[in-house]
Design an enzyme around this catalytic site. Structure first.
Site, PDB file in Angstrom:
ATOM      1  N   ILE A   8      31.134  46.025  44.555  1.00  0.00           N
ATOM      2  CA  ILE A   8      30.879  44.607  44.345  1.00  0.00           C
ATOM      3  C   ILE A   8      32.158  43.786  44.215  1.00  0.00           C
ATOM      4  CG2 ILE A   8      30.714  44.793  41.830  1.00  0.00           C
ATOM      5  CD1 ILE A   8      28.681  42.443  44.172  1.00  0.00           C
ATOM      6  N   TYR A   9      33.284  44.401  43.853  1.00  0.00           N
ATOM      7  CA  TYR A   9      34.520  43.649  43.657  1.00  0.00           C
ATOM      8  C   TYR A   9      34.968  43.047  44.993  1.00  0.00           C
ATOM      9  CZ  TYR A   9      34.839  46.156  39.177  1.00  0.00           C
ATOM     10  OH  TYR A   9      34.582  46.694  37.937  1.00  0.00           O
ATOM     11  N   SER A  10      34.951  41.737  45.067  1.00  0.00           N
ATOM     12  CA  SER A  10      35.278  40.997  46.292  1.00  0.00           C
ATOM     13  C   SER A  10      34.443  41.481  47.469  1.00  0.00           C
ATOM     14  CB  SER A  10      36.773  41.100  46.617  1.00  0.00           C
ATOM     15  OG  SER A  10      37.551  40.420  45.659  1.00  0.00           O
TER      16      SER A  10
END
Length: 335
Positions: free
Chosen positions: A58-60
């Protein structure tokens, strides 16, 4: 750098883990560093002896995984010398099957993460939250299959209630499935609710504790304000941190940290991190770095041994908080 076993496994990890949420795309969060800005931090972490790197799909929206994978190759890291951890759960697209801990989403997500990271396997594959909409058995069997397929060496969990984690540990043992070896939990000097149940559970079960936000998203550095949150872009725009911290008692804790830091001639960050490192059962706090001094402070904290009187003084102003980070209202983060 110190190296310790990851829980009851034989895997050796650095006493600090570099969290890579900060490295990715500003399209996701304004305070995130783009790839060119990110590389020096990953390179310096390697120079300092950090071998443990944590990211999440989900990070970036996957860009963090891509940057980490390319950076490790850029700096010539042999795959057997680094420990890569990533996570699955949050929504990676608009389709209802692109989120959660269903068998379908897990099996698609691990392949997507491996492609972005540019590797054949991850060392630690973690569930980012507890999924209320998927049977535990389905999740555990899918994770077991990921390990059996050689796509992950170990599995871990993050941010849930202790009763949920205990149930998952019990069911894995009952069904002869792969057991979680780590818990990535929310823990720092101004959020200590995990001391009630999760931390004692993990210590009793030999589960590695790799707490996220050991500096309370920078709050413990002592530069945040009640009226406008602070000077940095992240402080002003980080609604999640603004919800979790900023109680009057939180500022009282920061004042104690500042007092100890002045007496010792070190930064607030070193004192706050040294306190976390001194707590029983803590394996490797996950540190973030958007300035080079953040990394230097973190490594220096390893050699800062606080006296018992200092540990007690730092802990004394704490006041209970609502449970934050994994409440019943939490649902997969949307794209």
């Amino acid at each position: 750098m110190e190296y310790v076993n990851l829980g009851n496994t034989g895997l050796k990890v650095s006493r600090l883990c570099l969290g890579c949420m900060t490295y990715g795309s500003k399209k996701w969060r304004e305070w995130v560093l783009e790839e060119e800005e990110s590389l020096p931090f990953i390179g310096r972490a390697i120079e300092l002896g950090i071998n443990f790197f944590d990211t999440a799909d989900i990070y970036s929206h996957g860009v963090s995984e891509e940057i980490l994978g390319r950076a490790l190759k850029h700096f010539g890291c042999r795959r057997d010398q680094v420990v890569i951890a990533t996570k699955v759960y949050h929504a990676m697209g608009p389709d209802p099957n692109q989120q959660g801990l269903s068998r379908k989403h897990i099996l698609h997500s691990i392949d997507d993460s491996l492609r972005r990271l540019g590797t054949d396997y991850v060392d630690l594959y973690q569930i980012h939250r507890f999924d209320y909409e998927t049977p535990i058995e389905e999740t555990l069997r899918a994770l077991d299959d990921v390990v059996r397929a050689g796509k992950a060496l170990y599995i871990g969990a993050s941010s849930m209630y202790a009763w949920q984690f205990a149930k998952m540990l019990y069911k894995a043992e009952q069904w002869g499935l792969r057991r979680f070896v780590s818990m990535q939990n929310h823990y720092n000097l101004i959020y200590r609710e995990e001391e009630r149940e999760m931390i004692p559970l993990c210590r009793a079960e030999g589960i590695a504790l790799i707490p996220w936000s050991p500096l309370a998203r920078g709050f413990l550095a002592g530069n945040r304000r009640r009226e406008d949150y602070g000077e940095t872009v992240r402080a002003k725009t980080d609604a999640y941190a603004q919800k979790m911290y900023y109680q009057d008692s939180d500022f009282d804790v920061v004042a104690r940290v500042s007092t100890v830091a002045r007496r010792r001639g070190v930064s607030n960050a070193q004192v706050a991190l040294a306190w976390v490192l001194a707590q029983p059962g803590i394996t490797a706090p996950i540190i973030g770095a958007s300035r080079m001094e953040h990394l230097e402070d973190a490594v220096n904290a390893l050699s800062l041994k606080l006296e018992q009187a200092e540990l007690d003084a730092l802990a004394e102003p704490y006041r209970p908080h609502p449970v934050l980070g994994h409440s019943y209202s939490d649902r997969p983060m949307r794209v």
